[in-house]
Design a protein around this motif. Structure first.
Motif, PDB file in Angstrom:
ATOM      1  N   PRO A 121       0.805  -1.226   0.000  1.00  0.00           N
ATOM      2  CA  PRO A 121       0.000   0.000   0.000  1.00  0.00           C
ATOM      3  C   PRO A 121       0.839   1.278   0.000  1.00  0.00           C
ATOM      4  N   TRP A 122       2.072   1.173   0.453  1.00  0.00           N
ATOM      5  CA  TRP A 122       2.908   2.371   0.531  1.00  0.00           C
ATOM      6  C   TRP A 122       3.692   2.621  -0.754  1.00  0.00           C
ATOM      7  N   ARG A 123       3.519   1.755  -1.736  1.00  0.00           N
ATOM      8  CA  ARG A 123       4.227   1.929  -3.003  1.00  0.00           C
ATOM      9  C   ARG A 123       3.237   2.269  -4.112  1.00  0.00           C
ATOM     10  N   SER A 124       3.665   3.115  -5.034  1.00  0.00           N
ATOM     11  CA  SER A 124       2.846   3.443  -6.204  1.00  0.00           C
ATOM     12  C   SER A 124       2.728   2.202  -7.089  1.00  0.00           C
ATOM     13  N   ASN A 128       5.345  -0.788  -7.137  1.00  0.00           N
ATOM     14  CA  ASN A 128       4.916  -2.161  -6.865  1.00  0.00           C
ATOM     15  C   ASN A 128       5.376  -3.096  -7.964  1.00  0.00           C
ATOM     16  N   ASN A 161       1.663   6.494 -11.076  1.00  0.00           N
ATOM     17  CA  ASN A 161       1.842   7.133  -9.768  1.00  0.00           C
ATOM     18  C   ASN A 161       0.696   6.881  -8.794  1.00  0.00           C
ATOM     19  N   ARG A 162      -0.316   6.147  -9.229  1.00  0.00           N
ATOM     20  CA  ARG A 162      -1.435   5.836  -8.334  1.00  0.00           C
ATOM     21  C   ARG A 162      -0.994   4.866  -7.235  1.00  0.00           C
ATOM     22  N   TYR A 163      -1.546   5.071  -6.065  1.00  0.00           N
ATOM     23  CA  TYR A 163      -1.317   4.120  -4.981  1.00  0.00           C
ATOM     24  C   TYR A 163      -2.467   3.108  -4.979  1.00  0.00           C
ATOM     25  N   PRO A 164      -2.244   1.937  -4.397  1.00  0.00           N
ATOM     26  CA  PRO A 164      -3.292   0.902  -4.446  1.00  0.00           C
ATOM     27  C   PRO A 164      -4.667   1.405  -4.024  1.00  0.00           C
ATOM     28  N   HIS A 165      -4.747   2.266  -2.997  1.00  0.00           N
ATOM     29  CA  HIS A 165      -6.073   2.711  -2.541  1.00  0.00           C
ATOM     30  C   HIS A 165      -6.722   3.665  -3.548  1.00  0.00           C
ATOM     31  N   GLN A 166      -5.939   4.145  -4.526  1.00  0.00           N
ATOM     32  CA  GLN A 166      -6.487   5.034  -5.556  1.00  0.00           C
ATOM     33  C   GLN A 166      -6.878   4.261  -6.826  1.00  0.00           C
ATOM     34  N   ARG A 172      -6.038  -2.900  -9.620  1.00  0.00           N
ATOM     35  CA  ARG A 172      -5.067  -3.541  -8.717  1.00  0.00           C
ATOM     36  C   ARG A 172      -4.675  -4.915  -9.241  1.00  0.00           C
TER      37      ARG A 172
END
Ligand SMILES: Nc1ncnc2c1ncn2[C@@H]1O[C@H](COP(=O)(O)OP(=O)(O)O)[C@@H](O)[C@H]1O
Ligand SMILES: [Mg+2]
Length: 296
Positions: A121-124, A128, A161-166, A172
Motif C-alpha cells: 500500500p505504501w508503493r505506487s 509495486n 503514480n497511483r497508490y493501491p487505494h487510488q 489492482r
C-alpha cells in the motif's frame, strides 16, 4: 466429435518416465515438463496435534508452454497444490520437479499471482511492479523503464503514480499481473486471480491474460473454482476431488481452437459439451465438499 471424458488415468510417474525413456523422447532432447508434481502428499498438523491430509498422492504435470487449470470445490487443496509448485510449502512426501530438476526451496522459475491483494500500500503502481526487479538487483532506471512498459501492456499506462487505494479492484489486479510477469517467469502460477472481480472486468482480464500468454507461451498453472473460466482459458482442465486426501480425479483436454474470446467461446457447442462432461465429474465433489464444510 469425441465425447468429453477423462483423457488419461493418473499414472505413477515412475511408469511415466520409464515410458518416456523407452520411447526415446527424453533421449532425443525433448524438453522435460515445466512442472511435475509426483505423488505429493501434504499433511497439516494443527497446534493440538490433529493431522489433516489435505492432499494425498497427487500427480500433476504442466508441459512447457501449456495452460493448465485446476478446478475443485472450495477448501479441497487448490492453494496447497499451488504453494507446493511455488516451493513455498514442502510436500510431506512425494516430489516436485521444475524443468526436470528437483525443486529445493522456492521455485525461482515461477511467478506467483496470489488470490488476495498483494500490492504494497505504501508503493505506487510503478514501484509495486518494479519491486521484484529491484530485489533482484536490476538498476533502478532500467527497472522503471520495464515497469512502465509492463503497466502499458496491462492497460495501466498513465496510472504509474497511483497508490493501491487510488485504484479499482480491476486496476489492482492488472498491477499484480504486471508485477508477476515483469520478471518473465517460465512458469506462471495463478491462484483464483480474478475471483473478486465483476464479470465484465473479469472477462476483459481473462482475454488480456490469454493475449499475453499467446505472445509468450509460458507454462501456466491456473487455479479457479469457476469451471467456465477454466475451460475458456486452458489447454487442459484437471479436476480435484473434495478433501481430505485430495487428488486429481479427471483430466480433460480442451480442444477448442485459439485465439479464443472467453465471452464468446461459452456459446460454442464444443464448450457446452466439454462443460457437461467435466461438470459430471466435478458436481459430486462440490456436493461432498459443501456437505463436509456444513458439518464442520
Ligand atoms: N497451513 C495450514 N494449516 C492447517 N490446515 C491448512 C493449512 N493450509 C490449508 N489447510 C487446510 O487444507 C485444506 C485445503 O486448503 P486450501 O488449499 O486453501 O483449499 P482451496 O484453495 O482449494 O480452497 C483446507 O481444509 C484447509 O483448511
Ligand atoms: Mg485457495
Amino acid at each position: 466429435m469425441a465425447e468429453p471424458g477423462p483423457m488419461r488415468a493418473q499414472q505413477p510417474a515412475a511408469h511415466a518416465s520409464a515410458a518416456l525413456a523407452a520411447s526415446g523422447a527424453l533421449a532425443a532432447g525433448a524438453q522435460p515438463p515445466a512442472l511435475h508434481l509426483d505423488r505429493v502428499t501434504c499433511t497439516f498438523t494443527s497446534g493440538d496435534g490433529v493431522a489433516y491430509t489435505a492432499m494425498r498422492e497427487a500427480t500433476l504435470t504442466v508441459a512447457a508452454g501449456e495452460f493448465v487449470s485446476v478446478v475443485g470445490p472450495t477448501g479441497c487443496g487448490k492453494s496447497t497444490l499451488l504453494n507446493m509448485a511455488a516451493g513455498l510449502l514442502r510436500p510431506s512426501s512425494g516430489s516436485v520437479s521444475v524443468f526436470g530438476a528437483a525443486l529445493q526451496g522456492v521455485n525461482h522459475r515461477a511467478g506467483y499471482m496470489f488470490q488476495g491483494e498483494a500490492l504494497m500500500p505504501w508503493r505506487s503502481a510503478l514501484a509495486n511492479v518494479t519491486a521484484g526487479l529491484e530485489f533482484a538487483g536490476v538498476a533502478r532506471a532500467q527497472a522503471r523503464e520495464q515497469g512502465r512498459d509492463w503497466l502499458r501492456r496491462v492497460g495501466l499506462g498513465g496510472f504509474e503514480n497511483r497508490y493501491p487505494h487510488q485504484m479499482s479492484g480491476g486496476m489492482r489486479k492488472r498491477a499484480m499481473l504486471a508485477q508477476t510477469l515483469i520478471r518473465d517467469p517460465d512458469i506462471i502460477l495463478m491462484d483464483e486471480p480474478f475471483s473478486a472481480l465483476d464479470i465484465q472486468t473479469r472477462q476483459l482480464m481473462e482475454n488480456e491474460v490469454l493475449d499475453l500468454w499467446m505472445a509468450r507461451r509460458k507454462a501456466v498453472l491456473f487455479i479457479t473454482h469457476d469451471l467456465d473460466e477454466a475451460i475458456a482459458m486452458s489447454d487442459r482442465v484437471v479436476v480435484l476431488s473434495a478433501g481430505p486426501d485430495t487428488h486429481p480425479i479427471g483430466e480433460f483436454v480442451i480442444d477448442i481452437p485459439r485465439p479464443r474470446d472467453v465471452a464468446e467461446v461459452r456459446m460454442q457447442p464444443r464448450f457446452i459439451e466439454l462443460h457437461q462432461g467435466i461438470w459430471a465429474v466435478l458436481r459430486d465433489e462440490v456436493l461432498k465438499g459443501y456437505e463436509r464444510q456444513r458439518k464442520a
